[in-house]
Design an enzyme around this catalytic site. Structure first.
Site, PDB file in Angstrom:
ATOM      1  N   TRP A  12       0.813  -1.229   0.000  1.00 34.01           N
ATOM      2  CA  TRP A  12       0.000   0.000   0.000  1.00 34.01           C
ATOM      3  C   TRP A  12       0.843   1.274   0.000  1.00 34.01           C
ATOM      4  CZ3 TRP A  12      -4.405  -1.068   4.129  1.00 34.01           C
ATOM      5  CH2 TRP A  12      -5.148  -2.192   3.702  1.00 34.01           C
ATOM      6  N   GLU A 102      12.019   2.376  -3.873  1.00 36.59           N
ATOM      7  CA  GLU A 102      11.795   3.704  -3.275  1.00 36.59           C
ATOM      8  C   GLU A 102      12.668   3.893  -2.037  1.00 36.59           C
ATOM      9  OE1 GLU A 102       7.537   3.256  -3.102  1.00 36.59           O
ATOM     10  OE2 GLU A 102       7.532   3.263  -5.290  1.00 36.59           O
ATOM     11  N   SER A 214       3.559  -2.164 -12.007  1.00 37.60           N
ATOM     12  CA  SER A 214       2.339  -1.997 -12.804  1.00 37.60           C
ATOM     13  C   SER A 214       1.669  -3.321 -13.174  1.00 37.60           C
ATOM     14  CB  SER A 214       2.616  -1.156 -14.051  1.00 37.60           C
ATOM     15  OG  SER A 214       3.088   0.122 -13.664  1.00 37.60           O
ATOM     16  N   GLY A 235       1.398  -2.612  -6.216  1.00 33.12           N
ATOM     17  CA  GLY A 235       1.299  -1.307  -5.568  1.00 33.12           C
ATOM     18  C   GLY A 235      -0.074  -0.702  -5.817  1.00 33.12           C
ATOM     19  N   GLY A 236      -0.138   0.172  -6.806  1.00 40.77           N
ATOM     20  CA  GLY A 236      -1.357   0.930  -7.107  1.00 40.77           C
ATOM     21  C   GLY A 236      -2.632   0.091  -7.126  1.00 40.77           C
TER      22      GLY A 236
HETATM   23  P1  PGA Z   1       2.975  -0.555  -8.801  1.00 40.61           P
HETATM   24  O1  PGA Z   1       3.992  -0.700  -7.553  1.00 40.61           O
HETATM   25  O2  PGA Z   1       2.185  -1.834  -8.860  1.00 40.61           O
HETATM   26  O3  PGA Z   1       2.136   0.634  -8.460  1.00 40.61           O
HETATM   27  O4  PGA Z   1       3.807  -0.345 -10.018  1.00 40.61           O
HETATM   28  C1  PGA Z   1       4.645  -1.905  -7.294  1.00 40.61           C
HETATM   29  C2  PGA Z   1       5.613  -1.704  -6.144  1.00 40.61           C
HETATM   30  O5  PGA Z   1       6.259  -0.654  -6.086  1.00 40.61           O
HETATM   31  O6  PGA Z   1       5.741  -2.580  -5.277  1.00 40.61           O
END
Ligand code: PGA
Length: 252
Positions: A12, A102, A214, A235-236
């Site tokens: 998240w 990140e 993604s 993620g998203g």
């Molecule tokens: P995303 O992020 O699915 O939004 O690309 C994946 C992640 O950073 O774990």
């Protein structure tokens, strides 16, 4: 031959307050109960630290596991603002994301620090989800495999416990809507599988290698069908219950 086992994890990131997290999990649980999932599919969600306590309580009797997004490399003491492995264990956390791109870029986490975090997580019974992946520049320079090999080798140096998950997340695909092609992803996953079997022997062939970057409902099925892709770090799309469930349903 054992059927393929899948692991789908929601990351998240810095989204959802404790009350938003509780509301979300309350809608997610019944969907999972009735979700018509294949045998051998495990689900986990990684809320922010502040929501772990309330989400742990809600997940107590569910099949969804709980993960954290980071931890401190030290056991305890004067580390203002940090969260220890023992604190996570006490909240019934099972997984912890380590070395997300990140964290590597925005918070300058080094391979050495990530290695310490893997060790401390395992020592406390947490399963690390070790994130690796190259930038676009590194891929274009033909260095993608070398970068991933360095990240894995340094993070797992002298580690003998195979209870560790790898997430391959090409940095250029994270949050960009630009997914790696199935061929690019599978080739890197096969390369990672080779590194794991070299280090862990037979156990290395059962370790999860998740794809992240993604992954969405419309591309999950073909990615998850690849022989060396055994799940996703989402993620998203994990912030929307319907999408997260939809991706999990692609694990066949
Ligand atoms: P995303 O992020 O699915 O939004 O690309 C994946 C992640 O950073 O774990």
């Amino acid at each position: 031959m054992m059927d393929k086992q899948y692991l789908i994890v929601g990351n998240w990131k810095m989204n959802k307050t404790p009350s938003q997290s509780s509301a979300f999990v309350q809608t997610l649980i019944p969907e999972v109960e009735t979700g018509n999932f294949v045998e051998g599919l495990s689900l986990a969600i990684c809320p922010p630290f502040t929501a772990l306590d309330c989400v742990a309580e809600l997940l107590k009797d569910s099949k969804i596991a709980l993960g954290a997004q980071n931890l401190c490399a030290a056991v305890e003491g004067a580390f203002t603002g940090e969260i220890s492995a023992a604190m996570l264990r006490d909240l019934r956390v099972s997984y912890v994301i380590i070395g997300h791109s990140e964290r590597r870029t925005i918070f300058q986490e080094s391979d050495a620090l990530i290695h310490q975090k893997v060790k401390i997580a395992q020592a406390h019974g947490l399963t690390p989800i070790l994130c690796v992946g190259e930038t676009l520049e590194e891929r274009e320079a033909g260095r993608a495999q070398a970068v991933v090999q360095r990240q894995i080798t340094l993070a797992l140096e002298s580690i003998t416990d195979p209870r560790c998950v790898i997430a391959y997340e090409p940095v250029w695909a994270i949050g960009t809507g630009k997914t790696a092609t199935v061929d690019i992803a599978q080739a890197m996953h096969a390369f990672i599988r080779g590194l794991l079997t070299e280090q862990f022997g037979k156990d290395g062939s059962d370790m999860h290698i998740l794809y992240g970057g993604s992954m969405k409902v419309n591309n999950a099925a073909e990615l998850l069908a690849q022989p060396d892709i055994t799940g996703g770090l989402i993620g998203g799309a994990s912030l929307i219950a319907e999408d997260f469930i939809g991706i999990a349903q692609c694990a066949r």
